[in-house]
Design an enzyme around this catalytic site. Structure first.
Site, PDB file in Angstrom:
ATOM      1  N   ASP A 263      16.801 -10.133 -14.678  1.00 10.96           N
ATOM      2  CA  ASP A 263      17.171 -10.055 -13.086  1.00 10.96           C
ATOM      3  C   ASP A 263      16.445  -9.027 -12.358  1.00 10.96           C
ATOM      4  O   ASP A 263      16.567  -7.946 -12.993  1.00 10.96           O
ATOM      5  CB  ASP A 263      18.896 -10.130 -13.196  1.00 10.96           C
ATOM      6  CG  ASP A 263      18.991 -10.888 -11.871  1.00 10.96           C
ATOM      7  OD1 ASP A 263      18.243 -10.708 -10.873  1.00 10.96           O
ATOM      8  OD2 ASP A 263      20.281 -11.360 -11.446  1.00 10.96           O
TER       9      ASP A 263
HETATM   10  C1  BGC Z   1      19.432 -12.435  -8.410  1.00 11.74           C
HETATM   11  C2  BGC Z   1      18.502 -13.552  -9.005  1.00 11.74           C
HETATM   12  C3  BGC Z   1      17.400 -13.626  -8.330  1.00 11.74           C
HETATM   13  C4  BGC Z   1      16.552 -12.133  -8.146  1.00 11.74           C
HETATM   14  C5  BGC Z   1      15.524 -12.367  -7.239  1.00 11.74           C
HETATM   15  C6  BGC Z   1      18.757 -11.274  -8.026  1.00 11.74           C
HETATM   16  O1  BGC Z   1      19.665 -10.370  -7.216  1.00 11.74           O
HETATM   17  O2  BGC Z   1      20.669 -12.394  -9.233  1.00 11.74           O
HETATM   18  O3  BGC Z   1      19.115 -14.712  -9.242  1.00 11.74           O
HETATM   19  O4  BGC Z   1      16.503 -14.497  -8.845  1.00 11.74           O
HETATM   20  O5  BGC Z   1      17.344 -11.429  -7.251  1.00 11.74           O
HETATM   21  O6  BGC Z   1      15.616 -12.651  -5.909  1.00 11.74           O
END
Ligand code: BGC
Length: 739
Positions: A263
């Site tokens: 993530d």
């Molecule tokens: C989220 C993810 C997301 C990523 C990219 C993170 O803050 O938890 O689900 O895909 O950001 O935007």
């Protein structure tokens, strides 16, 4: 890149057949693993390290010298997110990145329709292709543990079987476009509060029975090409480089051969990242997780610090070769996939798919006969509530979408009825993540009074409120603060109901909430973030053009305390902050999540998991049961008849309960569902096959799935709490199933 390789790479990119001089790694006729091996044999250590971390906010480099392309990723999961700047979270301001907003995954789960999950994956995949994305960051299959989790709207409910069954067709259809699914957030990211470092303690049994099965299905049956590590910690290690989750379970037990992506900002340690199964690091900053800093891509844990460790021999080269292998597989399956179709966006087909999913997702919770609202009888309608006009594609965090069109409920209702007026009833601003809008009480009081004063003059009132995607509502990075609806909506609904008895409450949320007014209103509809087609779907359902067939993918407890996670004090939710060690929590309800808790502890939900009404009625007949001659399976067939006047769809559910076991088991658990489509008067059969796998629990001491001989019950049901018939059967000591 030398000229010969460049020519071959170009030929392959253009779809011209490989010639004798084409290197193996560029020859699409050769098996994937041979191409990967050949590419790896040509890559330097530096090139292998380079493919393991970001080169921009949403891309990672390929190997330019060899003509191996970059990987481009996008959120996910409800549509393809607008273009983000190269180096920061700002939107790039492109004019060609407007897309279809598909219904939220909660809505998809509420359809209980696997075909619609496939339709979703196919359509969103076509949009990802058009936008030149290789990886779509979704679907999310974290389990709904508490109604306060700000991100439940991005997931598929409280039951691992339902979430897994819906994820598989979505993933397969998405990937048929040559776009990888990135299943998230692996694992135990079941709340947003303290998501960056909360350390989750959960029994192995709850891990294997509740929190992992949907991920396992996504990997083993959906063949997902990538998976996203979660922000939180498990067993003291961050999930993005967690030895047990990634090495032992994901790769060891499930045989995952795709890429593990962090993530954004989920990596924290080079050695762990090197050793514990991570392949691509995205979004890291030195000073925290989401704020911008001068930290460059070369400073990433899996960049220069990793290269230094490799050069000094502190970690073996085999670690980076394994990572590069996983990344190359992902690149071959997506960016270098010659068979991928051309994409398209916002086509009539995509809007029709979004509408079809939305139509089957809306759940009718209560109806004393007011619904459907006949426009010939109810000519003058008052619509109240901000969600009737608010564009709910915006907000919520990373799943926010730049929709080309958003058809609002108010507009669609205006088209359906002769006279439609609108009163806002309450107001909110636009705040995301950890920002919150506090609305002055005087403002709320005056908007409420205005709506209540208008209400008596109308034939009917349609209330469309609920939550929205502001911070501390249904939004990433924060959890809800309360179980009741915010902004004075409870009082507003009660006063509207007193002013006009013909009121329909049709809320839009991604979470359950308290309904202190449930007995005082004649009709309650649960709607979701339905994206582009929100308005048409809600209006068609309210007027009866579409017969509702959604069923709840999670329970609506009467009170927050009735929800399992909230029964054990703060150590269970939200956890306790232990200072230097960071926050920690224990999942003390163990396997009793959602309806498993309500049923086993005899604490009825206000509206149970699997529940949803229709404008017609269904009668369930007597199940026919037949054991296969080898005794390995039971075939259960149940006839269901549409006994009402209109066509409708009914999701027939199968739950299984173990009468006596050496461990505590939930009263019953979902093991099958079939959605039937029935004309008035028609009968159709729902068929289920029960095998020994459906009887098993996870035994912690033997680390194995175990079924114990004895008697079981197969329950045919219209919801987890509405059992239509119960069929007893046995598992013999010889391991055979018997009636
Ligand atoms: C989220 C993810 C997301 C990523 C990219 C993170 O803050 O938890 O689900 O895909 O950001 O935007």
């Amino acid at each position: 890149m030398d000229l010969r390789l460049m020519t071959s790479a170009l030929a392959v990119a253009l779809g011209i057949s490989a010639s004798a001089s084409t290197p193996v790694y560029l020859d699409p006729e050769r098996p994937l693993e041979e191409r990967v091996d050949d590419a790896l044999s040509r890559m330097t250590l530096e090139e292998k390290v380079a493919v393991c971390h970001a080169q921009s906010k949403f891309s990672s480099p390929g190997v330019r010298r060899l003509g191996i392309p970059e990987l481009w990723m996008s959120d996910g999961p409800h549509g393809v997110r607008a273009e983000i700047n190269w180096n920061d979270w700002g939107y790039a301001g492109w004019t060609n990145d407007s897309i279809t907003a598909f219904p939220a995954l909660t809505a998809l789960a509420a359809t209980w329709n696997r075909d619609l999950a496939a339709l979703y994956g196919k359509n969103v995949g076509e949009e990802a292709r058009y936008r030149d994305k290789d990886v779509l960051l979704g679907p999310g299959v974290n389990i709904y543990r508490t109604p306060l989790n700000g991100r439940n709207f991005e997931y598929m409910g409280e039951d691992p079987y339902l979430a897994g069954e819906m994820a598989v067709p979505y993933i397969r259809a998405l990937q048929s476009n040559g776009v990888a699914a990135c299943v998230k957030h692996f694992a135990l990211n079941n709340q947003e509060k303290w998501r960056d470092n909360i350390n989750v303690t959960v029994s192995d049994r709850a891990l294997y029975e509740i929190y992992l099965p949907a991920f396992k299905k996504a990997v083993t049956q959906g063949n997902a090409w990538s998976i996203m590590g979660a922000y939180n910690r498990y067993a003291g290690e961050h999930c993005c480089h967690n030895a047990r989750l990634l090495n032992d379970i994901l790769r060891g037990e499930w045989g995952f051969d795709g890429a593990v992506i962090t993530d954004w900002g989920g990596a924290h340690d080079t050695r762990q990242a090197a050793l514990n199964g991570l392949d691509i690091e995205m979004g890291s900053f030195t000073n925290g997780l989401t704020s911008e800093s001068d930290f460059t891509y070369d400073d990433y844990y899996l960049a220069r610090p990793y290269l230094d460790m490799l050069r000094k021999g502190e970690v073996s080269d085999s670690t980076v070769t394994a990572k590069a292998r996983n990344v190359l597989r992902l690149i071959y399956r997506t960016a270098m996939n010659r068979d991928k179709p051309l994409g398209s966006v916002t086509t009539p087909e995509h809007y029709a798919a979004a509408k079809a999913i939305a139509d089957e997702s809306v759940v009718l919770l209560k109806n004393n006969g007011l619904l459907p609202l006949d426009p010939a009888r109810y000519r003058k309608v008052l619509v109240v509530g901000e969600n009737a006009v608010r564009h709910l594609n915006l907000g919520g965090g990373s799943s926010e979408l730049k929709a080309k069109d958003m058809f609002t409920p108010l507009d669609a209702i205006r088209e359906a009825f002769e006279t439609v007026d609108y009163a806002q009833g309450y107001v909110t601003g636009r705040f995301m993540y950890n920002d919150e809008d506090i609305i002055p009480q005087a403002t709320l009081d005056s908007l409420r009074q205005q709506a209540v004063d208008m209400a008596p003059d109308y034939d009917a009132v349609i209330y469309i409120g609920g939550l929205n995607k502001n911070g501390f509502q249904d939004c990433e990075a924060s959890d809800r603060r309360e179980y009741n609806l915010p902004w004075g909506q409870d009082l507003l609904i009660e006063q509207l109901a007193a002013a006009n008895p013909n009121i329909v409450v049709a809320n839009i949320t991604g979470n359950a909430y308290a309904m202190p007014w449930a007995d005082r209103v004649p009709a309650i509809v649960q709607s979701w973030y339905l994206g582009t087609m929100t308005g048409p779907a809600m209006a068609d359902m309210l007027t009866g053009k579409v017969n509702p067939s959604g069923k709840l993918p999670f329970s609506f407890p009467k009170r927050l305390e009735d929800s399992a996670a909230h029964n054990f004090g703060e150590v269970s939710y939200p956890g306790v902050d232990t200072g230097d060690e960071g926050p920690r929590q224990e999942y003390l309800e163990d396997i009793l999540v959602g309806y498993r808790w309500h049923d086993t502890k005899k604490i009825p939900a206000l509206y149970p998991f699997g529940y949803g009404l229709s404008y017609t009625t269904f009668t369930y007949g007597k199940p026919q049961v037949e054991v296969t001659t080898d005794g390995d399976a039971i075939r259960l067939t149940v006839p269901v008849t549409n006994t009402g006047a209109v066509a409708g769809k009914e999701t027939v559910q199968l739950y299984i309960g173990d009468d006596k076991a050496s461990v505590l088991r939930p009263v019953r658990e979902l093991k099958g569902f079939v959605k039937l489509s029935l004309e008035p008067g028609a009968t159709s059969a729902a068929e289920f096959v029960i095998t020994r796998d459906d009887l098993k629990f996870y035994d912690e001491s033997s680390h194995a799935w175990v079924d114990e001989p004895g008697t079981f019950k197969a329950c045919v049901a219209a919801s987890s709490a509405d059992i239509k018939s119960t069929v007893p059967f046995r598992l013999t000591t010889e391991g055979k199933l018997k009636k």
